[in-house]
Motif scaffolding. Structure first.
Motif, PDB file in Angstrom:
ATOM      1  N   LYS A  99       0.802  -1.226  -0.147  1.00 22.21           N
ATOM      2  CA  LYS A  99      -0.014  -0.024  -0.086  1.00 22.21           C
ATOM      3  C   LYS A  99       0.982   1.309   0.004  1.00 22.21           C
ATOM      4  CE  LYS A  99      -0.628   0.596   5.023  1.00 22.21           C
ATOM      5  NZ  LYS A  99      -1.615   0.476   6.094  1.00 22.21           N
ATOM      6  N   PHE A 100       0.347   2.138  -0.510  1.00 22.27           N
ATOM      7  CA  PHE A 100       1.192   3.595  -0.548  1.00 22.27           C
ATOM      8  C   PHE A 100       0.326   4.744  -0.143  1.00 22.27           C
ATOM      9  CE2 PHE A 100      -0.751   2.851  -4.850  1.00 22.27           C
ATOM     10  CZ  PHE A 100      -1.236   4.090  -5.136  1.00 22.27           C
ATOM     11  N   GLU A 101       0.945   5.769   0.551  1.00 21.96           N
ATOM     12  CA  GLU A 101       0.354   6.955   0.738  1.00 21.96           C
ATOM     13  C   GLU A 101       0.281   7.895  -0.474  1.00 21.96           C
ATOM     14  OE1 GLU A 101      -0.769   7.778   3.949  1.00 21.96           O
ATOM     15  OE2 GLU A 101      -0.035   5.823   4.643  1.00 21.96           O
ATOM     16  N   TYR A 102      -1.047   8.616  -0.393  1.00 18.63           N
ATOM     17  CA  TYR A 102      -1.128   9.367  -1.778  1.00 18.63           C
ATOM     18  C   TYR A 102      -0.489  10.632  -1.833  1.00 18.63           C
ATOM     19  CZ  TYR A 102      -5.791   6.998  -2.767  1.00 18.63           C
ATOM     20  OH  TYR A 102      -6.528   5.940  -3.008  1.00 18.63           O
ATOM     21  N   PHE A 103      -0.018  11.120  -0.569  1.00 19.41           N
ATOM     22  CA  PHE A 103       0.623  12.413  -0.699  1.00 19.41           C
ATOM     23  C   PHE A 103       2.003  12.473  -0.551  1.00 19.41           C
ATOM     24  CE2 PHE A 103      -3.942  12.888   0.738  1.00 19.41           C
ATOM     25  CZ  PHE A 103      -4.484  13.664  -0.290  1.00 19.41           C
ATOM     26  N   ASP A 104       2.602  11.458   0.179  1.00 23.47           N
ATOM     27  CA  ASP A 104       4.026  11.691   0.386  1.00 23.47           C
ATOM     28  C   ASP A 104       4.704  10.474  -0.443  1.00 23.47           C
ATOM     29  OD1 ASP A 104       3.813   9.275   2.073  1.00 23.47           O
ATOM     30  OD2 ASP A 104       4.133  10.135   3.880  1.00 23.47           O
ATOM     31  N   GLY A 105       3.992   9.412  -0.908  1.00 19.84           N
ATOM     32  CA  GLY A 105       4.589   8.620  -1.919  1.00 19.84           C
ATOM     33  C   GLY A 105       5.215   7.428  -0.857  1.00 19.84           C
ATOM     34  N   SER A 106       5.178   7.383   0.508  1.00 23.60           N
ATOM     35  CA  SER A 106       5.598   6.238   1.182  1.00 23.60           C
ATOM     36  C   SER A 106       4.773   4.879   0.921  1.00 23.60           C
ATOM     37  CB  SER A 106       5.552   6.759   2.533  1.00 23.60           C
ATOM     38  OG  SER A 106       4.309   6.771   2.998  1.00 23.60           O
ATOM     39  N   PHE A 107       5.462   3.875   1.041  1.00 24.83           N
ATOM     40  CA  PHE A 107       4.719   2.616   0.951  1.00 24.83           C
ATOM     41  C   PHE A 107       5.243   1.622   1.988  1.00 24.83           C
ATOM     42  CE2 PHE A 107       8.757   1.468  -0.947  1.00 24.83           C
ATOM     43  CZ  PHE A 107       8.937   0.305  -0.898  1.00 24.83           C
ATOM     44  N   GLN A 108       4.256   0.636   2.305  1.00 26.67           N
ATOM     45  CA  GLN A 108       4.361  -0.317   2.914  1.00 26.67           C
ATOM     46  C   GLN A 108       4.087  -1.910   2.599  1.00 26.67           C
ATOM     47  OE1 GLN A 108       2.064   0.379   6.474  1.00 26.67           O
ATOM     48  NE2 GLN A 108       3.106   2.104   7.101  1.00 26.67           N
ATOM     49  N   LYS A 109       5.102  -2.665   2.833  1.00 27.89           N
ATOM     50  CA  LYS A 109       4.845  -4.204   2.041  1.00 27.89           C
ATOM     51  C   LYS A 109       3.721  -4.837   2.976  1.00 27.89           C
ATOM     52  CE  LYS A 109       8.351  -4.912  -1.216  1.00 27.89           C
ATOM     53  NZ  LYS A 109       9.109  -5.697  -1.781  1.00 27.89           N
ATOM     54  N   SER A 110       4.067  -4.436   4.450  1.00 24.07           N
ATOM     55  CA  SER A 110       2.767  -5.216   5.265  1.00 24.07           C
ATOM     56  C   SER A 110       1.710  -4.842   5.054  1.00 24.07           C
ATOM     57  CB  SER A 110       3.265  -5.146   6.744  1.00 24.07           C
ATOM     58  OG  SER A 110       3.312  -3.930   7.341  1.00 24.07           O
ATOM     59  N   ILE A 111       0.637  -5.317   4.935  1.00 28.49           N
ATOM     60  CA  ILE A 111      -0.970  -4.858   4.690  1.00 28.49           C
ATOM     61  C   ILE A 111      -1.831  -4.994   5.792  1.00 28.49           C
ATOM     62  CG2 ILE A 111      -2.871  -5.034   3.065  1.00 28.49           C
ATOM     63  CD1 ILE A 111      -0.244  -4.129   1.704  1.00 28.49           C
ATOM     64  N   SER A 112      -2.032  -3.878   6.393  1.00 26.57           N
ATOM     65  CA  SER A 112      -3.059  -3.758   7.610  1.00 26.57           C
ATOM     66  C   SER A 112      -4.363  -3.289   7.373  1.00 26.57           C
ATOM     67  CB  SER A 112      -2.330  -3.024   8.737  1.00 26.57           C
ATOM     68  OG  SER A 112      -2.297  -1.722   8.479  1.00 26.57           O
ATOM     69  N   GLU A 113      -4.696  -2.714   6.136  1.00 27.76           N
ATOM     70  CA  GLU A 113      -5.912  -2.355   5.628  1.00 27.76           C
ATOM     71  C   GLU A 113      -5.927  -2.874   4.210  1.00 27.76           C
ATOM     72  OE1 GLU A 113      -6.105   2.010   5.648  1.00 27.76           O
ATOM     73  OE2 GLU A 113      -4.041   2.221   6.246  1.00 27.76           O
ATOM     74  N   TYR A 114      -7.047  -2.854   3.767  1.00 29.67           N
ATOM     75  CA  TYR A 114      -7.503  -3.343   2.214  1.00 29.67           C
ATOM     76  C   TYR A 114      -8.391  -2.324   1.736  1.00 29.67           C
ATOM     77  CZ  TYR A 114      -5.175  -7.817   3.808  1.00 29.67           C
ATOM     78  OH  TYR A 114      -4.392  -8.535   4.336  1.00 29.67           O
ATOM     79  N   PRO A 115      -8.591  -2.483   0.480  1.00 27.36           N
ATOM     80  CA  PRO A 115      -9.293  -1.558  -0.375  1.00 27.36           C
ATOM     81  C   PRO A 115     -10.841  -2.019  -0.180  1.00 27.36           C
ATOM     82  CG  PRO A 115      -8.314  -3.028  -1.782  1.00 27.36           C
ATOM     83  CD  PRO A 115      -7.872  -3.299  -0.480  1.00 27.36           C
ATOM     84  N   ASN A 116     -11.898  -1.180  -0.231  1.00 24.18           N
ATOM     85  CA  ASN A 116     -13.298  -1.597  -0.063  1.00 24.18           C
ATOM     86  C   ASN A 116     -13.782  -2.242  -0.975  1.00 24.18           C
ATOM     87  OD1 ASN A 116     -13.413  -0.311   2.423  1.00 24.18           O
ATOM     88  ND2 ASN A 116     -13.824   1.649   2.024  1.00 24.18           N
ATOM     89  N   VAL A 117     -14.955  -2.848  -1.024  1.00 26.25           N
ATOM     90  CA  VAL A 117     -15.779  -3.406  -2.149  1.00 26.25           C
ATOM     91  C   VAL A 117     -16.289  -2.046  -2.844  1.00 26.25           C
ATOM     92  CG1 VAL A 117     -18.100  -4.521  -2.689  1.00 26.25           C
ATOM     93  CG2 VAL A 117     -16.614  -5.481  -1.171  1.00 26.25           C
ATOM     94  N   GLY A 118     -16.117  -2.216  -4.121  1.00 25.79           N
ATOM     95  CA  GLY A 118     -16.419  -1.033  -4.964  1.00 25.79           C
ATOM     96  C   GLY A 118     -15.267  -0.042  -5.372  1.00 25.79           C
ATOM     97  N   ALA A 119     -14.251  -0.211  -4.556  1.00 23.46           N
ATOM     98  CA  ALA A 119     -12.857   0.423  -5.194  1.00 23.46           C
ATOM     99  C   ALA A 119     -12.544   0.535  -6.548  1.00 23.46           C
ATOM    100  CB  ALA A 119     -11.797  -0.089  -4.316  1.00 23.46           C
ATOM    101  N   LYS A 120     -12.339   1.284  -6.926  1.00 18.77           N
ATOM    102  CA  LYS A 120     -11.807   1.367  -8.752  1.00 18.77           C
ATOM    103  C   LYS A 120     -10.235   0.779  -8.795  1.00 18.77           C
ATOM    104  CE  LYS A 120     -14.537   5.139 -10.086  1.00 18.77           C
ATOM    105  NZ  LYS A 120     -14.487   6.479 -10.587  1.00 18.77           N
ATOM    106  N   VAL A 121     -10.233  -0.173  -9.705  1.00 21.27           N
ATOM    107  CA  VAL A 121      -8.998  -0.389 -10.146  1.00 21.27           C
ATOM    108  C   VAL A 121      -8.661  -0.132 -11.501  1.00 21.27           C
ATOM    109  CG1 VAL A 121      -7.802  -2.811 -10.542  1.00 21.27           C
ATOM    110  CG2 VAL A 121      -9.475  -2.798  -8.903  1.00 21.27           C
ATOM    111  N   TYR A 122      -6.942   0.213 -11.483  1.00 25.13           N
ATOM    112  CA  TYR A 122      -6.325   0.565 -12.808  1.00 25.13           C
ATOM    113  C   TYR A 122      -5.284  -0.070 -13.191  1.00 25.13           C
ATOM    114  CZ  TYR A 122      -9.461   4.710 -11.583  1.00 25.13           C
ATOM    115  OH  TYR A 122     -10.465   5.690 -11.096  1.00 25.13           O
TER     116      TYR A 122
END
Length: 134
Positions: A99-122
């Motif tokens: 996952k990655f932060e929108y504003f600072d570009g930082s990322f994490q390989k460990s996932i503690s949250e997930y996208p919601n149903v209905g999230a757009k995929v590109y």
């Protein structure tokens, strides 16, 4: 990082199921899986091992396509003629890699949250910074 990685022309589908580490994506039209060019770059949605970006509420997600299939009811209708005339609605299984932060570009390989149903995929672009995270 800003939301410029989410290009409407690279839209692929919507998350319709979320499990630990994997999401399922409904592609509204098989046309989204056709090969096309955008700003001189070739794209082909839904290819196995290709990368995608997923919009989250506060963070984005990077994923890799694990599988592509048609729903059972549409598999029964598949034929050469049907592929030319009908529109199918493929399903993708996507592994969440980070996952990655929108504003600072930082990322994490460990996932503690997930996208919601209905999230757009590109489809992820090769020259987007997000590809350096995987």
């Amino acid at each position: 990082m800003n939301n410029s990685i989410f290009h409407q022309q690279l839209f692929l589908g919507f998350v319709n199921k979320v499990t630990t580490g994997v999401v399922n994506v409904h592609v509204p039209s098989s046309k989204y899986l056709n090969k096309f060019f955008y700003y001189g770059e070739e794209f082909h949605g839904g290819l196995i091992n290709s990368f995608v970006v997923i919009e989250g509420e506060n963070v984005g997600f990077i994923g890799r396509v694990l599988s592509t299939e048609l729903p059972e009811k549409e598999r029964l209708d598949i034929s050469t003629e049907a592929l030319k005339e009908k529109d199918f609605h493929p399903l993708l299984k996507i592994e969440i890699l980070s996952k990655f932060e929108y504003f600072d570009g930082s990322f994490q390989k460990s996932i503690s949250e997930y996208p919601n149903v209905g999230a757009k995929v590109y489809i992820a672009r090769k020259n987007d910074d997000v590809n350096y995270f995987v």
